[in-house]
Design a protein around this motif. Structure first.
Motif, PDB file in Angstrom:
ATOM      1  N   LEU A 151      15.455  80.149  51.523  1.00  0.00           N
ATOM      2  CA  LEU A 151      14.429  80.213  52.552  1.00  0.00           C
ATOM      3  C   LEU A 151      14.431  81.562  53.256  1.00  0.00           C
ATOM      4  O   LEU A 151      13.369  82.081  53.621  1.00  0.00           O
ATOM      5  CB  LEU A 151      14.645  79.091  53.580  1.00  0.00           C
ATOM      6  N   ASN A 152      15.619  82.151  53.436  1.00  0.00           N
ATOM      7  CA  ASN A 152      15.722  83.429  54.134  1.00  0.00           C
ATOM      8  C   ASN A 152      16.934  84.212  53.632  1.00  0.00           C
ATOM      9  O   ASN A 152      17.699  83.719  52.798  1.00  0.00           O
ATOM     10  CB  ASN A 152      15.813  83.205  55.653  1.00  0.00           C
ATOM     11  N   ASP A 153      17.113  85.413  54.178  1.00  0.00           N
ATOM     12  CA  ASP A 153      18.191  86.286  53.711  1.00  0.00           C
ATOM     13  C   ASP A 153      19.504  86.061  54.459  1.00  0.00           C
ATOM     14  O   ASP A 153      20.452  86.834  54.309  1.00  0.00           O
ATOM     15  CB  ASP A 153      17.766  87.753  53.817  1.00  0.00           C
ATOM     16  N   GLN A 154      19.574  85.017  55.293  1.00  0.00           N
ATOM     17  CA  GLN A 154      20.798  84.735  56.044  1.00  0.00           C
ATOM     18  C   GLN A 154      21.704  83.722  55.363  1.00  0.00           C
ATOM     19  O   GLN A 154      22.843  83.515  55.774  1.00  0.00           O
ATOM     20  CB  GLN A 154      20.432  84.232  57.442  1.00  0.00           C
ATOM     21  N   VAL A 155      21.194  83.064  54.326  1.00  0.00           N
ATOM     22  CA  VAL A 155      21.960  81.989  53.693  1.00  0.00           C
ATOM     23  C   VAL A 155      23.270  82.490  53.113  1.00  0.00           C
ATOM     24  O   VAL A 155      24.349  81.952  53.402  1.00  0.00           O
ATOM     25  CB  VAL A 155      21.119  81.292  52.608  1.00  0.00           C
ATOM     26  N   VAL A 156      23.227  83.522  52.305  1.00  0.00           N
ATOM     27  CA  VAL A 156      24.438  84.015  51.642  1.00  0.00           C
ATOM     28  C   VAL A 156      25.434  84.602  52.642  1.00  0.00           C
ATOM     29  O   VAL A 156      26.634  84.292  52.564  1.00  0.00           O
ATOM     30  CB  VAL A 156      24.084  85.006  50.528  1.00  0.00           C
ATOM     31  N   ALA A 181      27.137  75.271  55.559  1.00  0.00           N
ATOM     32  CA  ALA A 181      26.672  76.467  56.257  1.00  0.00           C
ATOM     33  C   ALA A 181      25.417  77.026  55.600  1.00  0.00           C
ATOM     34  O   ALA A 181      24.492  77.489  56.281  1.00  0.00           O
ATOM     35  CB  ALA A 181      27.775  77.525  56.273  1.00  0.00           C
ATOM     36  N   ALA A 182      25.372  76.972  54.276  1.00  0.00           N
ATOM     37  CA  ALA A 182      24.189  77.451  53.553  1.00  0.00           C
ATOM     38  C   ALA A 182      22.967  76.629  53.926  1.00  0.00           C
ATOM     39  O   ALA A 182      21.882  77.163  54.178  1.00  0.00           O
ATOM     40  CB  ALA A 182      24.432  77.391  52.054  1.00  0.00           C
ATOM     41  N   GLN A 183      23.143  75.315  53.952  1.00  0.00           N
ATOM     42  CA  GLN A 183      22.020  74.446  54.285  1.00  0.00           C
ATOM     43  C   GLN A 183      21.572  74.642  55.730  1.00  0.00           C
ATOM     44  O   GLN A 183      20.379  74.664  56.033  1.00  0.00           O
ATOM     45  CB  GLN A 183      22.403  72.982  54.046  1.00  0.00           C
ATOM     46  N   LYS A 184      22.531  74.792  56.629  1.00  0.00           N
ATOM     47  CA  LYS A 184      22.207  74.992  58.039  1.00  0.00           C
ATOM     48  C   LYS A 184      21.428  76.288  58.254  1.00  0.00           C
ATOM     49  O   LYS A 184      20.550  76.377  59.121  1.00  0.00           O
ATOM     50  CB  LYS A 184      23.487  75.002  58.877  1.00  0.00           C
ATOM     51  N   ALA A 185      21.742  77.308  57.436  1.00  0.00           N
ATOM     52  CA  ALA A 185      21.064  78.599  57.569  1.00  0.00           C
ATOM     53  C   ALA A 185      19.657  78.591  56.982  1.00  0.00           C
ATOM     54  O   ALA A 185      18.898  79.539  57.181  1.00  0.00           O
ATOM     55  CB  ALA A 185      21.893  79.688  56.881  1.00  0.00           C
ATOM     56  N   GLY A 186      19.308  77.543  56.244  1.00  0.00           N
ATOM     57  CA  GLY A 186      17.967  77.466  55.655  1.00  0.00           C
ATOM     58  C   GLY A 186      17.960  76.889  54.265  1.00  0.00           C
ATOM     59  O   GLY A 186      17.051  76.181  53.874  1.00  0.00           O
ATOM     60  N   GLY A 187      18.985  77.233  53.470  1.00  0.00           N
ATOM     61  CA  GLY A 187      19.136  76.671  52.139  1.00  0.00           C
ATOM     62  C   GLY A 187      18.013  77.021  51.177  1.00  0.00           C
ATOM     63  O   GLY A 187      17.246  77.971  51.373  1.00  0.00           O
TER      64      GLY A 187
END
Length: 334
Positions: A151-156, A181-187
């Protein structure tokens, strides 16, 4: 909602057109995803954790072999990267050399994402230029996290942060924390569907059934990471059950009681865990304590009463006929 559906349709059309122009990936699985390959510096265990909006992602993406390493192959998956990557590690290739060998021999390299980690913790990753954005990988000490179609560049970055911050967790739980954490960031931009977790040991094993210490899959679920977390907790409880069984085989009833009790505390609604604890109590001549537990179990499921009657012949309970009759007798309140 209409705009999102339009975006999704256009995205798939774009990808299908790319596949039509690149026949070398036309038959490959469409498993866009996020994953982690990792090693526990204390135990030497290695793991792969993965989640995707794709049915049964685990067998496609996650590969591992005790004493050798782990591999995550994703995006337009080349499943051969799993066994071939492990073979190269076994032959002495570094993760970097293994990735270079695999990628250079693959005409679909621009669409691939691959991470390999060896038994020493050294690792390497690759993200092809045509992987769907947001696509990225980050390698670090004993881990690599990678994702595409996020969804966004913050996941990784959030995955990498979660791994480094949860250093005190056992490896399997640490990997699940990374997926959360990945899912919380957008996944995954498409949502959630399946997840998997494998853990292999630090040393090579001869028996193939001992190769994976943990092997959990959620093939199709509305909250796959939560379900994976639940399965891991259940698996941990059964580890104590297995230790209790071994203690019973050794004749160490007190140790069995301790292990069964721990399992029961982790999974109190499970009748079988309560049942074998009661058996251990009976085997240590604590018959009245065993009787109280058995009665509550029989109230919930009468089949366990029949099960108890079968145990003496199998040598799993050491009581007299009179004691067995007392343990299986209908409680007075009924």
């Amino acid at each position: 909602m209409k705009q999102f559906l339009l975006f999704t349709v256009l995205l798939f059309i774009s990808i299908l057109n790319s596949k039509a122009q690149n026949p070398e990936i036309s038959g490959d699985a469409f498993a866009h995803t996020y994953s982690i390959v990792a090693r526990d510096a204390k135990t030497g265990e290695m793991a792969v954790g993965v989640q995707s909006h794709w049915f049964s992602v685990g067998p496609l993406v996650a590969w591992g072999k005790s004493g050798v390493g782990v591999v995550a192959t994703q995006s337009f998956v080349n499943p051969a990267f799993g066994p071939e990557g492990l073979k190269l590690l076994h032959e002495g290739y570094t993760p970097e050399e293994a990735i270079e060998t695999l990628i250079n021999n693959d005409e679909g390299r621009a669409f691939r994402q691959l991470a390999i980690l060896g038994k020493s913790g050294k690792n390497a990753a690759y993200t092809g230029e045509n992987c769907v954005a947001e696509a990225l990988h980050i390698t670090g000490d004993n881990f690599s996290v990678q994702a595409n179609m996020m969804l966004n560049d913050q996941v990784v970055p959030e995955m990498a942060k979660a791994f480094t911050e949860n250093v005190n967790l056992p490896l399997a739980e640490r990997v699940v924390a990374v997926l959360k954490a990945a899912q919380k960031a957008g996944g995954d931009i498409r949502g959630k569907q399946s997840a998997a977790l494998i853990v292999v040991g630090p040393d090579k094993v001869e028996e193939v059934w001992k190769d994976k210490k943990i092997d959990l899959r959620v093939d199709d679920h509305e909250n796959p990471i939560e379900e994976l977390d639940r399965l891991l907790k259940t698996a941990r409880a059964y580890e104590f059950m297995n230790r209790g069984d071994l203690a019973m085989e050794e004749g160490n009833v007190e140790k069995a009681l301790e292990q069964y009790g721990t399992a029961e505390s982790m999974f109190p609604e499970n009748l079988e865990m309560r049942f074998w604890k009661a058996v251990a109590l009976a085997n240590s001549d604590r018959l009245q304590e065993a009787k109280q537990i058995f009665d509550r179990i029989f109230d919930e499921d009468e089949n366990w009463r029949t099960m108890l009657k079968r145990l003496p012949k199998a040598g799993l309970i050491d009581v007299s006929e009179e004691e067995l009759e007392m343990l299986t007798r209908q409680s007075s309140k009924n």
